[in-house]
Motif scaffolding. Sequence first.
Motif, PDB file in Angstrom:
ATOM      1  N   LEU A   1       0.820  -1.212   0.000  1.00  0.00           N
ATOM      2  CA  LEU A   1       0.000   0.000   0.000  1.00  0.00           C
ATOM      3  C   LEU A   1       0.855   1.263   0.000  1.00  0.00           C
ATOM      4  N   GLU A   2       2.159   1.093   0.256  1.00  0.00           N
ATOM      5  CA  GLU A   2       3.098   2.206   0.407  1.00  0.00           C
ATOM      6  C   GLU A   2       2.661   3.135   1.536  1.00  0.00           C
ATOM      7  N   ALA A   3       2.190   2.526   2.600  1.00  0.00           N
ATOM      8  CA  ALA A   3       1.742   3.263   3.791  1.00  0.00           C
ATOM      9  C   ALA A   3       2.848   3.233   4.825  1.00  0.00           C
ATOM     10  N   ARG A   4       3.388   4.396   5.165  1.00  0.00           N
ATOM     11  CA  ARG A   4       4.435   4.486   6.161  1.00  0.00           C
ATOM     12  C   ARG A   4       3.946   5.091   7.466  1.00  0.00           C
ATOM     13  N   ARG A   5       2.908   5.915   7.388  1.00  0.00           N
ATOM     14  CA  ARG A   5       2.333   6.530   8.591  1.00  0.00           C
ATOM     15  C   ARG A   5       1.043   5.782   8.937  1.00  0.00           C
ATOM     16  N   ILE A   6       1.004   5.205  10.121  1.00  0.00           N
ATOM     17  CA  ILE A   6      -0.158   4.395  10.484  1.00  0.00           C
ATOM     18  C   ILE A   6      -0.773   4.866  11.799  1.00  0.00           C
ATOM     19  N   ALA A   7      -2.081   4.749  11.864  1.00  0.00           N
ATOM     20  CA  ALA A   7      -2.808   4.900  13.121  1.00  0.00           C
ATOM     21  C   ALA A   7      -3.033   3.489  13.640  1.00  0.00           C
ATOM     22  N   LEU A   8      -2.459   3.169  14.798  1.00  0.00           N
ATOM     23  CA  LEU A   8      -2.425   1.797  15.302  1.00  0.00           C
ATOM     24  C   LEU A   8      -3.379   1.639  16.482  1.00  0.00           C
ATOM     25  N   PHE A   9      -4.306   0.694  16.352  1.00  0.00           N
ATOM     26  CA  PHE A   9      -5.232   0.360  17.425  1.00  0.00           C
ATOM     27  C   PHE A   9      -4.986  -1.074  17.870  1.00  0.00           C
TER      28      PHE A   9
ATOM     29  N   GLN B   1      10.096   0.062  15.172  1.00  0.00           N
ATOM     30  CA  GLN B   1      11.364  -0.536  14.767  1.00  0.00           C
ATOM     31  C   GLN B   1      11.293  -1.111  13.358  1.00  0.00           C
ATOM     32  N   ALA B   2      10.078  -1.456  12.912  1.00  0.00           N
ATOM     33  CA  ALA B   2       9.903  -1.968  11.548  1.00  0.00           C
ATOM     34  C   ALA B   2       9.934  -0.852  10.512  1.00  0.00           C
ATOM     35  N   GLY B   3      10.037   0.400  10.969  1.00  0.00           N
ATOM     36  CA  GLY B   3      10.185   1.522  10.055  1.00  0.00           C
ATOM     37  C   GLY B   3       8.926   2.293   9.761  1.00  0.00           C
ATOM     38  N   PHE B   4       7.875   2.061  10.554  1.00  0.00           N
ATOM     39  CA  PHE B   4       6.617   2.774  10.348  1.00  0.00           C
ATOM     40  C   PHE B   4       6.490   3.902  11.368  1.00  0.00           C
ATOM     41  N   GLU B   5       5.924   4.998  10.927  1.00  0.00           N
ATOM     42  CA  GLU B   5       5.670   6.125  11.825  1.00  0.00           C
ATOM     43  C   GLU B   5       4.268   5.993  12.401  1.00  0.00           C
ATOM     44  N   LEU B   6       4.179   6.010  13.722  1.00  0.00           N
ATOM     45  CA  LEU B   6       2.879   5.906  14.372  1.00  0.00           C
ATOM     46  C   LEU B   6       2.308   7.311  14.530  1.00  0.00           C
ATOM     47  N   SER B   7       1.454   7.699  13.598  1.00  0.00           N
ATOM     48  CA  SER B   7       0.844   9.023  13.663  1.00  0.00           C
ATOM     49  C   SER B   7      -0.219   9.092  14.750  1.00  0.00           C
TER      50      SER B   7
END
Length: 254
Positions: free
Chosen positions: A121-129, A146-152
């Motif tokens: 999806l080429e999604a780097r910024r995620i809202a994580l629930f 650590q996997a390289g995703f930004e938790l917005s």
Amino acid sequence: MSNDFEYGSGGIVGFAPPQSNPTVEPEMATLMPPDVLTLTTRLRGDTVDARKRFSDYLFNLGDSLEGFGAIKLGALGFACTATTYLLGQDEVRRKFDQLSRLYGYPILSSAEAIELALVELEARRIALFGPYPAWLQEASFSYWSQAGFELSAKGGIDLGSGDTLSIYRLRASKVVDAVLRLDWRSADAIVLTGTGAPTLRAIPDIIRATGKPVLSSNLCLGWAVLKAIGHRAALPVGVGQSMLIDDWPERAVR
């Protein structure tokens, strides 16, 4: 993929949910196309110590796979995200690779499946629930960072217990309410983690409210397993706002 059985002309897949998880089987029954034969075995671990339980699930996986007997699967979905959060993808993958060589089919974890979908999806910024107790929620935040995703945005639901078994009493309506309280607007995608959380009824509501792609542990694992057997129902990521699997909302449990 086909077989010589009465059922499963489109392939045979297996899922291994945690021993007390009542959510994976009904959600996979919804997600899997009618021509795919879906079988399950149970992950087994310590009934008292939750942290040890998640390690046991991995180290006892060979015993769980023996439950399929002589049936040759096309792929297996390891339906526990928390094991990867606590042990790390490298250790989990080493065990999977060892067992894949022994049993002759690929093994995919729900955490790995989410990451595959996010990358496509080429999604780097995620809202994580994640509806976890605090210690496991922190492990999930650390894993994705650590996997390289930004938790917005990140958050969950206080289920009033230090164990993870409380997740099984969660309702989809509470998932929707909690996710919509997150600051999801700058996220590329919304991720609902935890195979014990009921998400299939929640996902369409969250998509309608946010306009964002919404991924969950079970949705991504079902998609990844279908991709592994080459089934046509596994859609390209992003089609239908990340529904991932063709027609599953029409099969959704009521």
